[in-house]
Design a protein around this motif. Structure first.
Motif, PDB file in Angstrom:
ATOM      1  N   UNK A 163     -13.078  20.056  -4.720  1.00  0.00           N
ATOM      2  CA  UNK A 163     -13.911  18.871  -4.954  1.00  0.00           C
ATOM      3  C   UNK A 163     -13.060  17.700  -5.436  1.00  0.00           C
ATOM      4  N   UNK A 164     -12.094  17.978  -6.283  1.00  0.00           N
ATOM      5  CA  UNK A 164     -11.188  16.935  -6.766  1.00  0.00           C
ATOM      6  C   UNK A 164     -10.367  16.364  -5.606  1.00  0.00           C
ATOM      7  N   UNK A 165      -9.903  17.216  -4.713  1.00  0.00           N
ATOM      8  CA  UNK A 165      -9.163  16.770  -3.529  1.00  0.00           C
ATOM      9  C   UNK A 165     -10.041  15.856  -2.678  1.00  0.00           C
ATOM     10  N   UNK A 166     -11.286  16.243  -2.493  1.00  0.00           N
ATOM     11  CA  UNK A 166     -12.225  15.440  -1.717  1.00  0.00           C
ATOM     12  C   UNK A 166     -12.389  14.049  -2.343  1.00  0.00           C
ATOM     13  N   UNK A 167     -12.519  13.985  -3.647  1.00  0.00           N
ATOM     14  CA  UNK A 167     -12.656  12.701  -4.346  1.00  0.00           C
ATOM     15  C   UNK A 167     -11.390  11.848  -4.191  1.00  0.00           C
ATOM     16  N   UNK A 168     -10.234  12.487  -4.301  1.00  0.00           N
ATOM     17  CA  UNK A 168      -8.960  11.768  -4.141  1.00  0.00           C
ATOM     18  C   UNK A 168      -8.857  11.195  -2.730  1.00  0.00           C
ATOM     19  N   UNK A 175       2.194   0.787   1.004  1.00  0.00           N
ATOM     20  CA  UNK A 175       3.038   1.875   0.491  1.00  0.00           C
ATOM     21  C   UNK A 175       2.779   2.226  -0.966  1.00  0.00           C
ATOM     22  N   UNK A 176       2.531   1.281  -1.869  1.00  0.00           N
ATOM     23  CA  UNK A 176       2.205   1.708  -3.244  1.00  0.00           C
ATOM     24  C   UNK A 176       0.931   2.557  -3.315  1.00  0.00           C
ATOM     25  N   UNK A 177      -0.090   2.174  -2.548  1.00  0.00           N
ATOM     26  CA  UNK A 177      -1.337   2.941  -2.532  1.00  0.00           C
ATOM     27  C   UNK A 177      -1.089   4.315  -1.924  1.00  0.00           C
ATOM     28  N   UNK A 178      -0.361   4.347  -0.824  1.00  0.00           N
ATOM     29  CA  UNK A 178      -0.082   5.605  -0.142  1.00  0.00           C
ATOM     30  C   UNK A 178       0.748   6.535  -1.027  1.00  0.00           C
ATOM     31  N   UNK A 179       1.781   6.001  -1.657  1.00  0.00           N
ATOM     32  CA  UNK A 179       2.641   6.822  -2.521  1.00  0.00           C
ATOM     33  C   UNK A 179       1.880   7.366  -3.718  1.00  0.00           C
ATOM     34  N   UNK A 180       1.012   6.569  -4.298  1.00  0.00           N
ATOM     35  CA  UNK A 180       0.197   7.052  -5.422  1.00  0.00           C
ATOM     36  C   UNK A 180      -0.712   8.188  -4.951  1.00  0.00           C
ATOM     37  N   UNK A 181      -1.297   8.011  -3.784  1.00  0.00           N
ATOM     38  CA  UNK A 181      -2.162   9.042  -3.207  1.00  0.00           C
ATOM     39  C   UNK A 181      -1.384  10.346  -2.988  1.00  0.00           C
ATOM     40  N   UNK A 190       1.297  11.336  -4.550  1.00  0.00           N
ATOM     41  CA  UNK A 190       1.610  11.913  -5.863  1.00  0.00           C
ATOM     42  C   UNK A 190       0.406  12.659  -6.428  1.00  0.00           C
ATOM     43  N   UNK A 191      -0.775  12.075  -6.285  1.00  0.00           N
ATOM     44  CA  UNK A 191      -1.988  12.732  -6.767  1.00  0.00           C
ATOM     45  C   UNK A 191      -2.218  14.049  -6.035  1.00  0.00           C
ATOM     46  N   UNK A 192      -2.028  14.040  -4.724  1.00  0.00           N
ATOM     47  CA  UNK A 192      -2.208  15.273  -3.951  1.00  0.00           C
ATOM     48  C   UNK A 192      -1.170  16.326  -4.319  1.00  0.00           C
ATOM     49  N   UNK A 193       0.066  15.902  -4.523  1.00  0.00           N
ATOM     50  CA  UNK A 193       1.118  16.849  -4.907  1.00  0.00           C
ATOM     51  C   UNK A 193       0.822  17.473  -6.268  1.00  0.00           C
ATOM     52  N   UNK A 194       0.353  16.661  -7.193  1.00  0.00           N
ATOM     53  CA  UNK A 194      -0.034  17.174  -8.514  1.00  0.00           C
ATOM     54  C   UNK A 194      -1.153  18.194  -8.378  1.00  0.00           C
ATOM     55  N   UNK A 195      -2.113  17.881  -7.531  1.00  0.00           N
ATOM     56  CA  UNK A 195      -3.232  18.794  -7.313  1.00  0.00           C
ATOM     57  C   UNK A 195      -2.763  20.092  -6.642  1.00  0.00           C
ATOM     58  N   UNK A 196      -1.888  19.974  -5.635  1.00  0.00           N
ATOM     59  CA  UNK A 196      -1.352  21.180  -4.978  1.00  0.00           C
ATOM     60  C   UNK A 196      -0.574  22.051  -5.971  1.00  0.00           C
ATOM     61  N   UNK A 242     -11.342   8.260  -2.316  1.00  0.00           N
ATOM     62  CA  UNK A 242     -10.869   7.077  -3.045  1.00  0.00           C
ATOM     63  C   UNK A 242      -9.717   6.416  -2.287  1.00  0.00           C
ATOM     64  N   UNK A 243      -8.838   7.234  -1.726  1.00  0.00           N
ATOM     65  CA  UNK A 243      -7.722   6.708  -0.950  1.00  0.00           C
ATOM     66  C   UNK A 243      -8.221   5.911   0.253  1.00  0.00           C
ATOM     67  N   UNK A 244      -9.168   6.465   0.984  1.00  0.00           N
ATOM     68  CA  UNK A 244      -9.685   5.770   2.171  1.00  0.00           C
ATOM     69  C   UNK A 244     -10.350   4.461   1.779  1.00  0.00           C
ATOM     70  N   UNK A 245     -11.112   4.461   0.697  1.00  0.00           N
ATOM     71  CA  UNK A 245     -11.743   3.217   0.224  1.00  0.00           C
ATOM     72  C   UNK A 245     -10.671   2.188  -0.117  1.00  0.00           C
ATOM     73  N   UNK A 246      -9.632   2.611  -0.829  1.00  0.00           N
ATOM     74  CA  UNK A 246      -8.572   1.684  -1.243  1.00  0.00           C
ATOM     75  C   UNK A 246      -7.724   1.206  -0.067  1.00  0.00           C
ATOM     76  N   UNK A 247      -7.417   2.090   0.849  1.00  0.00           N
ATOM     77  CA  UNK A 247      -6.518   1.722   1.946  1.00  0.00           C
ATOM     78  C   UNK A 247      -7.223   0.813   2.941  1.00  0.00           C
TER      79      UNK A 247
END
Length: 148
Positions: A100-105, A52-58, A60-66, A108-113
């Motif tokens: 491109x930034x979304x793709x990187x996010x 959940x911490x990894x997912x929630x951070x992810x 938040x990053x997507x929401x910031x990007x949106x 990174x999420x998949x690698x971390x999760x």
């Protein structure tokens, strides 16, 4: 086994209550999504503590990007006819860089999760997120049929 049925019952109650209102709020959607993901992934308590911490951070990053995309690109496109070609070209370049930034996010999420849950559960998560979106859209369309 009973906990699974209780979770499903709670999810259905929340969903029914949630969709009775016209404007869903983000917190209700988020809590429905958490319940839906929890039920579908069947995480162990150890996995959940790390997941959940990894997912929630992810999220938040997507929401910031949106938010940035809405503010910097789409809000300016409302009056696209009044923009010069160079302004539209700059918006397109910004749009591409945000994609491109979304793709990187996402990568990174998949690698971390994958360090926390199995590859199988990672794919189940991807399917679950898409399923949740489809479920929301379907329920919205049932409550708000198109006007002719």
């Amino acid at each position: 086994m009973n906990i699974k049925y209780i979770t499903i019952a709670i999810l259905l109650l929340i969903t029914g209550n949630f969709y009775g209102q016209h404007k869903p709020n983000k917190e209700k959607i988020k809590s429905l999504k958490v319940a839906y993901i929890t039920e579908k992934l069947n995480l162990t308590s150890k996995e959940a503590q790390e997941f959940w911490p990894i997912y929630n951070q992810h999220e938040e990053q997507l929401e910031t990007l949106r938010h940035r995309e809405r503010k910097e690109v789409f809000s300016k496109l409302r009056n696209v006819e009044q923009l010069s070609d160079s302004e539209v070209n700059n918006l397109l370049e910004l749009h591409i860089s945000l994609k491109e930034e979304r793709y990187k996010i996402e990568n990174k999420f998949i690698v971390n999760i994958r360090k926390v849950i199995s590859a199988k559960k990672t794919f189940i998560l991807i399917q679950t997120e898409n399923g949740f979106k489809r479920k929301l859209i379907k329920q919205y369309r049932q409550k708000h049929p198109p006007r002719n």
